[in-house]
Design an enzyme around this catalytic site. Structure first.
Site, PDB file in Angstrom:
ATOM      1  CD  GLU A 257      -4.084   3.517  -3.131  1.00 56.54           C
ATOM      2  OE1 GLU A 257      -4.899   3.303  -4.051  1.00 56.54           O
ATOM      3  OE2 GLU A 257      -3.368   2.630  -2.613  1.00 56.54           O
ATOM      4  CD  GLN A 258      -4.062   2.207  -8.970  1.00 58.76           C
ATOM      5  OE1 GLN A 258      -3.509   2.467 -10.036  1.00 58.76           O
ATOM      6  NE2 GLN A 258      -4.680   1.069  -8.745  1.00 58.76           N
TER       7      GLN A 258
ATOM      8  CE1 TYR B 219     -15.727 -10.521   8.860  1.00 62.61           C
ATOM      9  CE2 TYR B 219     -15.984 -12.694   7.895  1.00 62.61           C
ATOM     10  CZ  TYR B 219     -15.411 -11.443   7.881  1.00 62.61           C
ATOM     11  OH  TYR B 219     -14.528 -11.107   6.876  1.00 62.61           O
TER      12      TYR B 219
ATOM     13  CG  ASP C  28      -3.480 -10.096  -1.996  1.00 62.79           C
ATOM     14  OD1 ASP C  28      -3.199 -11.070  -1.265  1.00 62.79           O
ATOM     15  OD2 ASP C  28      -4.611  -9.579  -2.038  1.00 62.79           O
TER      16      ASP C  28
END
Length: 385
Positions: free
Chosen positions: A30-31, A207, A285
């Protein structure tokens, strides 16, 4: 099998967990300097929660989540209820898994508690080879893996490395979003529901998340001048108030309670023909970004993760397993992208005959899409599709 997962978000962490259970040696890169809490609320429909249950993390997710009682559509100007679809026990009975609302940071924390993550590791390139691939990091470090999974989002470095440059499309929609402490809205008629308020050229969603401590609010407007896709850019509260002037008093009160809204341009892509090359593939994504109007972005990444792991468990020929993974996932994710894109129009109709027909259709079908059973009933646990 040595697996490098690039990206420590929801899709990457679920992929790592599923691949570890399939017997792989997985490293997550993870960067960011720490496992992040950026982002806000997400909805986890039964097609996602049944996978989290199979992976053993659903009890921990439930502790930080909210189980909404219903999904509501309401009118923009007077708050009139157009439809209400029961969730809660009804969703559990219908689909065998719950419908939950969760803060993205809370879900990432649950996953990162069981999946080690190396932070501060910024991938700058990936080089597929015949039998394995190199993952190259800022500073010159190189790691090799039998499989590289790009779970690094809409601006994926891994996708760029294997498919070349392909800019995402700005949709002309911008979301203001933020979190409001529940105590600040205690006097408003805001229930534990997933509520969409539709109006001309914009819509408003709210919500509860974080075990009910926070209300997640998303305010979408049509705008062509703001094109920054970031979860941390500040929005102008006065601009947001002006955008929802004349709306139902509940909406205006919620807008007033957003002291520091974030502003986020919405992008998507048309489906790719393929998203793997040699021993490198993509998920979430990175390969099928979608508008949030179907509340399925995280869910589709979670589905990807499970199916990818299943394909690799069944076949140690990595390129063949990746080809199977793409075959199983391509058409479904493309259809979800299209459903979400269609809601971009459906939610923003101006008052008039088309809006009246939409509202009548919503009322007659309890609001949700006729594709909902296909969407929520998807069960990769029963096979690979």
């Amino acid at each position: 099998m040595r697996v490098a997962v690039v990206g420590g978000g929801i899709g990457g962490l679920v992929a790592a967990l599923a691949l570890r259970r399939a017997g792989c040696d997985v490293r997550v890169y993870e960067q960011a300097p720490a496992v992040g809490t950026v982002g806000a609320g997400i909805q986890l429909a039964p097609n996602a929660t049944r996978i989290l249950d199979a992976l053993g993390v659903l009890p921990a997710v439930r502790r930080v989540a909210v189980a909404p009682t219903a999904f509501e559509f309401r009118r923009w100007d007077d708050g009139r209820l157009l439809s209400s679809t029961a969730l809660g026990p009804a969703a559990q009975d219908a689909y065998g898994a719950p419908y939950l609302h969760v803060h993205r940071g809370d879900l990432v924390a649950v996953l990162a508690d069981v999946v080690p993550v190396e932070t501060g590791a910024r991938c700058v390139d990936v080089a597929p080879g015949a039998r394995d691939a190199e993952v190259r990091f800022a500073g010159g470090r190189v790691e090799r893996a039998d499989l590289v999974v790009g779970a690094d989002g809409i601006h994926s470095v891994v996708r760029h490395a294997i498919l070349g440059a392909a800019d995402a499309r700005f949709t002309g929609h911008v979301a203001f979003r933020g979190l409001i402490p529940a105590a600040r809205v205690a006097g408003l008629p805001v229930e534990r529901t997933a509520t969409v308020r539709m109006g001309p050229g914009r819509h408003f969603v709210h919500y509860f998340v974080s075990a009910g401590r926070l209300l997640n609010v998303v305010c979408v407007v049509e705008e062509n001048t703001w094109t920054r896709e970031s979860w941390t850019d500040r929005g102008d509260p006065a601009e947001l108030r002006a955008a929802f002037a004349g709306w139902d008093p509940v909406v205006r009160s919620l807008v007033d309670a957003l002291d520091a809204p974030l502003k986020w341009a919405l992008f998507d892509r048309l489906p790719f023909g393929r998203w793997s090359k040699g021993p490198v593939t993509l998920l979430g994504d990175a390969c099928h970004p979608m508008l949030p109007y179907g509340a399925q972005g995280a869910a589709q990444a979670i589905e990807d993760a499970w199916v990818l792991a299943a394909c690799l468990r069944d076949n140690d020929d990595v390129p063949a397993a990746l080809a199977r993974y793409e075959t199983l996932r391509h058409d479904r994710t493309a259809r979800v992208q299209e459903l979400s894109r269609g809601n971009a129009v459906r939610f923003h109709l101006p008052d008039g005959p088309q809006q009246e027909a939409r509202d009548a259709a919503i009322a007659s079908s309890n609001g949700l899409s006729p594709d909902i059973d296909w969407l929520y009933g998807y069960d990769p646990l029963a096979g690979h599709a």
